[in-house]
Scaffold this motif. Structure first.
Motif, PDB file in Angstrom:
ATOM      1  N   VAL A   1       6.792  17.240 -16.171  1.00  0.00           N
ATOM      2  CA  VAL A   1       6.721  16.916 -14.816  1.00  0.00           C
ATOM      3  C   VAL A   1       6.592  15.099 -14.947  1.00  0.00           C
ATOM      4  O   VAL A   1       5.365  15.044 -15.534  1.00  0.00           O
ATOM      5  N   VAL A   2       7.273  14.329 -14.397  1.00  0.00           N
ATOM      6  CA  VAL A   2       7.294  12.975 -14.788  1.00  0.00           C
ATOM      7  C   VAL A   2       6.417  12.437 -13.578  1.00  0.00           C
ATOM      8  O   VAL A   2       6.782  12.611 -12.315  1.00  0.00           O
ATOM      9  N   PRO A   3       5.316  11.621 -13.808  1.00  0.00           N
ATOM     10  CA  PRO A   3       4.795  11.109 -12.725  1.00  0.00           C
ATOM     11  C   PRO A   3       5.083   9.951 -12.192  1.00  0.00           C
ATOM     12  O   PRO A   3       4.701   8.765 -12.499  1.00  0.00           O
ATOM     13  N   HIS A   4       6.005  10.261 -11.073  1.00  0.00           N
ATOM     14  CA  HIS A   4       6.915   9.349 -10.284  1.00  0.00           C
ATOM     15  C   HIS A   4       5.746   8.310  -9.403  1.00  0.00           C
ATOM     16  O   HIS A   4       6.195   7.285  -8.989  1.00  0.00           O
ATOM     17  N   ARG A   5       4.629   9.137  -8.905  1.00  0.00           N
ATOM     18  CA  ARG A   5       3.766   8.411  -8.013  1.00  0.00           C
ATOM     19  C   ARG A   5       2.660   8.138  -8.455  1.00  0.00           C
ATOM     20  O   ARG A   5       2.069   9.253  -9.373  1.00  0.00           O
ATOM     21  N   ASP A   6       1.927   7.275  -8.480  1.00  0.00           N
ATOM     22  CA  ASP A   6       0.491   7.137  -8.734  1.00  0.00           C
ATOM     23  C   ASP A   6      -0.349   6.697  -7.386  1.00  0.00           C
ATOM     24  O   ASP A   6      -0.038   5.725  -7.123  1.00  0.00           O
ATOM     25  N   ASP A   7      -1.276   7.340  -7.361  1.00  0.00           N
ATOM     26  CA  ASP A   7      -2.231   7.188  -6.354  1.00  0.00           C
ATOM     27  C   ASP A   7      -3.733   6.501  -6.985  1.00  0.00           C
ATOM     28  O   ASP A   7      -4.653   6.037  -6.034  1.00  0.00           O
ATOM     29  N   PHE A   8      -3.660   6.256  -8.098  1.00  0.00           N
ATOM     30  CA  PHE A   8      -4.704   5.412  -8.719  1.00  0.00           C
ATOM     31  C   PHE A   8      -6.083   6.059  -8.516  1.00  0.00           C
ATOM     32  O   PHE A   8      -7.086   5.378  -8.383  1.00  0.00           O
TER      33      PHE A   8
END
Length: 504
Positions: free
Chosen positions: A307-314
Motif C-alpha cells: 500500500v503506497v502512502p500517497h497521502r500524508d497527514d503528518f
C-alpha cells in the motif's frame, strides 16, 4: 506502462518508478533488499524490501544522520552520494558508496538489519574512483572494484587497502565510461559485470569472466549483453545493472533505464528508474531476456503489492522515509512536532534558487499525477514546487493573500501568473499530464498545470507550463523530479499532502 501478458501473469516495468537510479540488490533467504543512489538529497540511499523482485516497499534510508552523510552547503545538484553496492556477508549487510562532494571519497557502512540503524562510515582512503563494489572469495578476502575498471583488496572492518589498485579490464575497446562494476562467483567462473557507453542513450551492460577474482578476464563475445542504443524502444539508457539469484535457482537483473516522452530528441523527467529483466545462462554466459513495459511474471507467486502512502497527514512523530530534502534537513527548519498534525517549515533561503532553500519533497513516480497540499502561509510564504535543481523548478507560492506561479529555467526566472486569494489556509495544486499524442516533432513530454481550490471546491488553473524544461535533457545531471513543499520566508505550515497517480 502496463498491460496484459498472454500467460495472464505480468510484471509492469519499471518495478521501482521515479528517481531510483543505480540499483544494487542482494537476497537473504526469501527476502530481497535494494539500494539506490540519492545524490544531493538527505536522507541518503533509500532502502527497499521485496519478496518477489516486483513489489518493493521502502524500509528506510541508510544515511539518515549527519554523522553518516555530510554534504557541504554549496554541494552542487547531482553531487553527493553515487552508486551504492549492497551485499550480505558473514551475517551482516555491507553498503559501499562514494560521496563526491565532501572529500570523503569511498565510504563503507554496515548493519545487522537493513532497515537500520546503519553504522557511521568506515573511510577507505586507499580506494579511489566511483561506483565501488564488494565481493568476498572463498578464503574471506574482500575485493573492491571501482569504475575504470580497477581493483584492490581491502579490510572492510578497518578500511585499509592492501597494495595499489590495478586495472583488471577496460570493457569494450573504444567504449566510454566503463563503470558500475559488480563481481560475482557463479559456478566455475568469476564474472565481472560493468556498464559502459555513458549513462545516456548509448548506455549498455557488458560482462567478462575469469578463473580468479583478480582475472585475467575474457569478454563475452556477445557484448553488450544488454543495450537499447539505436532501438525504437520505450525504455532507453539501459545500464548500471546488478544480478541476483532467486530461491528457485532462476537469475534476474535489476538495472536503470529511462522513459523518454514527447518528440525529438525525447525528454525523460522522472530520472533514471529501476527495471527488472530475466537472465538465463548459455555456454556459461548470462543472456538477458525480455525487458519491456510489460513482461511475463517470475515463476514464483507474486506477493500482494504494498500500500503506497500517497497521502500524508503528518500525524506521525517523524517524517516517512519517502521524504527528502536537498543537502540537509534539520529539526530547526523542518518539523512535525511544532503544530500537531502539520508539517512546519522555517525558511532559510529566500527561494528555491538558493542552495540553502528549505524544501521537503517526494519523488515523482508517475508520468501523469495530481498533487494537492493545504498550506497555512499566515506567518510567511511558501508553496508547492516541482524541483529538478536550483536552476530548473516550477512552483505555486502563497504570500500575503496572493498566489503566484513561478518558473525558473536556467538563467531565467519569471512570474507566470498571480491572483488574490482570501487570507488563511488554502489548497494548492499541480497536475502533471503526460503527452498522449504528438502535435509535431517538437512536442514536449508533459505539461504542468498549477492552480488553487476555490471556496466551492472547484480548482482554478493559474498557469500551464511545458515540462521539457524540467527534464534531464535540458537541465543535465543525474536526478529526476521531486515534488514537495517549501518555505521562502518566515514560517509556513502544511496540513496534508496528497499525491494521486493518473497513469493508465
Amino acid at each position: 506502462m502496463s498491460g496484459r501478458h498472454p500467460a495472464g501473469r505480468t510484471v509492469t516495468n519499471p518495478v521501482l518508478p521515479g528517481f531510483h537510479p543505480d540499483p544494487s540488490v542482494c537476497r537473504v533467504g526469501d527476502d530481497y533488499y535494494l539500494a539506490c543512489s540519492s545524490f544531493e538529497y538527505f536522507p541518503g540511499i533509500p532502502l527497499f524490501h521485496s519478496r518477489d523482485l516486483v513489489h518493493w516497499t521502502q524500509i528506510g534510508n541508510a544515511l539518515d544522520r549527519p554523522s553518516q552523510l555530510s554534504l557541504p552547503a554549496d554541494a552542487p545538484a547531482s553531487g553527493g552520494i553515487y552508486a551504492p553496492t549492497l551485499r550480505h556477508h558473514d551475517g551482516r549487510f555491507w553498503l559501499i558508496v562514494t560521496n563526491v562532494s565532501e572529500g570523503d571519497g569511498n565510504l563503507l557502512f554496515t548493519a545487522t538489519d537493513p532497515a537500520g540503524p546503519w553504522s557511521d562510515p568506515i573511510r577507505l582512503p586507499g580506494v579511489h574512483g566511483i561506483d565501488p563494489d564488494l565481493a568476498w572469495d572463498e578464503e574471506g578476502t574482500c575485493w573492491c572494484t571501482v569504475a575504470g575498471v580497477h581493483q584492490v583488496r581491502i579490510d572492510p572492518h578497518t578500511g585499509e587497502a592492501f597494495g595499489p589498485a590495478r586495472r583488471i579490464w577496460s570493457g569494450t575497446p573504444g567504449a566510454k565510461a566503463p563503470e558500475a562494476p559488480h563481481l560475482y562467483r557463479i559456478g566455475d567462473y568469476w564474472y565481472l559485470l560493468i556498464a559502459e557507453g555513458g549513462t545516456e542513450r548509448g548506455h549498455g551492460v557488458s560482462v567478462a569472466r575469469g578463473r580468479t577474482p583478480a582475472g585475467p578476464f575474457e569478454p563475452c563475445p556477445a557484448n553488450p549483453i544488454l543495450t537499447h542504443r539505436g532501438l525504437d524502444h520505450p525504455i532507453q539508457n539501459t545500464g548500471h545493472a546488478d544480478l541476483v539469484q532467486a530461491p528457485d535457482g532462476s537469475w534476474w537483473m535489476v538495472l536503470l533505464g529511462v522513459r523518454p516522452g514527447g518528440g525529438t530528441p525525447g525528454w525523460h523527467v522522472l530520472g533514471r528508474e529501476t527495471f527488472l529483466a530475466p537472465v538465463t545462462w548459455v555456454d556459461d554466459w548470462p543472456v538477458v531476456g525480455d525487458l519491456s513495459p510489460v513482461m511475463a511474471a517470475p515463476p514464483w507467486p507474486l506477493q500482494p503489492g504494498p500500500v503506497v502512502p500517497h497521502r500524508d497527514d503528518f500525524d506521525l512523530s517523524e517524517l516517512q522515509p519517502c521524504w527528502i530534502s536537498p543537502r540537509d534537513r534539520s529539526a530547526e527548519h523542518c518539523t512535525v512536532k511544532e503544530r500537531a498534525g502539520w508539517l512546519t517549515l522555517h525558511a532559510r533561503g529566500s527561494s528555491l534558487d538558493d542552495l540553502d532553500a528549505v524544501f521537503v519533497g517526494r519523488r515523482q513516480q508517475h508520468l501523469s499525477c495530481r498533487v494537492r497540499t493545504l498550506i497555512d502561509p499566515a506567518e510567511g510564504h511558501g508553496g508547492l514546487a516541482v524541483r529538478l535543481d536550483e536552476e530548473h523548478h516550477y512552483e505555486i507560492e502563497a504570500r500575503s493573500a496572493q498566489v503566484r506561479v513561478i518558473a525558473r529555467i536556467g538563467p531565467l526566472r519569471t512570474v507566470v501568473a498571480s491572483r488574490p486569494v482570501p487570507a488563511g489556509p488554502l489548497v494548492l495544486s499541480v497536475d502533471v499530464t503526460a503527452t498522449q499524442r504528438l502535435r509535431d516533432a517538437r512536442s514536449g513530454p508533459d505539461t504542468l498545470s498549477f492552480g488553487v481550490e476555490e471556496p466551492d471546491g472547484t480548482f482554478t488553473v493559474l498557469g500551464t507550463l511545458d515540462g521539457r524544461y524540467l527534464s534531464t535533457e535540458v537541465a543535465g545531471g543525474f536526478t529526476g523530479r521531486v515534488i514537495g513543499m517549501y518555505a521562502a520566508a518566515g514560517t509556513v505550515h502544511f496540513d496534508w499532502f496528497d499525491y494521486e497517480p493518473l497513469d493508465q
